[in-house]
Design a protein around this motif. Structure first.
Motif: not given
Length: 303
Positions: A159-166
């Motif tokens: 599962v790839q989750l790019d939520s660090e920028w949020v």
């Protein structure tokens, strides 16, 4: 009514006369307060101008779920419907990315053509792209919780989750709000201190005049009213000058910012808040200055 108007007109004229009688002191105080007030005003302009840009950014992160290589497209469609039914409040939609379509799109890229030609088979799995609902309160926390749940399923490989920028964006905005809060408090303190000292010196210089006025029957309100007008006028003039200084400084700031924004294909135009908001801010600063003047004259004229 006429008496009330006459008293306030006298107090206003007296306050103006005191400011004009000491031009160097008045200009020095106005300069200090203007420069102090211009700093949060420019910061306010940055926030107001950046708000449309922030609203255009996708605030809800997406999750890309890569299935195991042995999972068929039919099973991927089954998982798609199952997850929508299982998390109806969190998930807005799920897009199925077919492994063959993804391979063809990647193969069409000249940068990947030679690399993919060396492989015997398609190395890409089926993927499900999950978009969270706009009604989710904490999108970053919800996305992380949903990713943890999906990783436990046997059909899921990664599962790839790019939520660090949020999270970084939320932390940055929170830092800016707190910093502007402390800055506004510091500005209010400087305004109070400047007006307090100015009125204090003015009252000390007129101790004898105030004493004579009390002997002939002048009330405390009559004595203090000119000082209150003096403080309010100083705060209002400094606020107006700060608005003008902020407007002048936005020109070079826009040029410097757009030279940077163009490298990211963006266009940002800094502008001051609307006139109604600026007018309310001027009245607020004038009220703070008037209260500071009242506090100063109340402490200084106790004799």
């Amino acid at each position: 009514m006429k008496r009330w108007v006459r008293q306030h007109r006298y107090a206003l004229s007296t306050a103006v006369a005191r400011l004009v009688a000491q031009p160097f002191s008045s200009l020095s105080n106005l300069l200090v307060m203007t420069l102090t007030l211009a700093v949060p005003l420019i910061g306010w302009a940055l926030l107001v101008s950046a708000q449309p840009l922030a609203q255009s950014l996708p605030v809800n992160p997406e999750l890309t779920v890569f299935l195991q290589m042995d999972q068929s497209e039919e099973h991927a469609e089954t998982l798609q419907q199952q997850w929508i039914t299982q998390w109806p409040d969190e998930i807005a939609r799920i897009h199925l990315q077919n492994r063959n379509e993804a391979y063809e799109a990647l193969h069409a890229n000249p940068l990947w053509t030679e690399v993919l030609d060396t492989l015997d088979a398609n190395p890409l799995p089926h993927a499900l792209v999950i978009q969270l609902a706009d009604t989710v309160a904490d999108s970053a926390a919800t996305a992380m919780h949903l990713a943890a749940e999906l990783r436990t399923q046997t059909a899921v490989d990664r599962v790839q989750l790019d939520s660090e920028w949020v999270q970084r964006l939320e932390a940055l905005l929170r830092f800016i709000r707190i910093a502007l809060g402390f800055l506004s408090l510091s500005v209010a303190t400087i305004v109070v201190a400047t007006v307090f000292n100015t009125v204090r010196l003015q009252a000390l210089n007129q101790r004898e005049e105030i004493g004579v006025a009390r002997l002939v029957g002048a009330t405390e309100s009559f004595v203090r009213r000119p000082f209150l007008y003096q403080g309010a006028l100083t705060g209002a003039l400094a606020s107006a000058l700060a608005c003008g200084l902020g407007w002048l400084s936005l020109g070079p700031l826009n040029q410097a910012l757009n030279s940077l924004a163009q490298s990211y294909d963006l266009h940002v135009h800094l502008h001051l808040p609307v006139l109604s908001e600026l007018f309310v801010a001027v009245l607020f600063i004038a009220a703070i200055a008037a209260l500071a003047a009242r506090w100063s004259v109340s402490r200084t004229t106790q004799f």
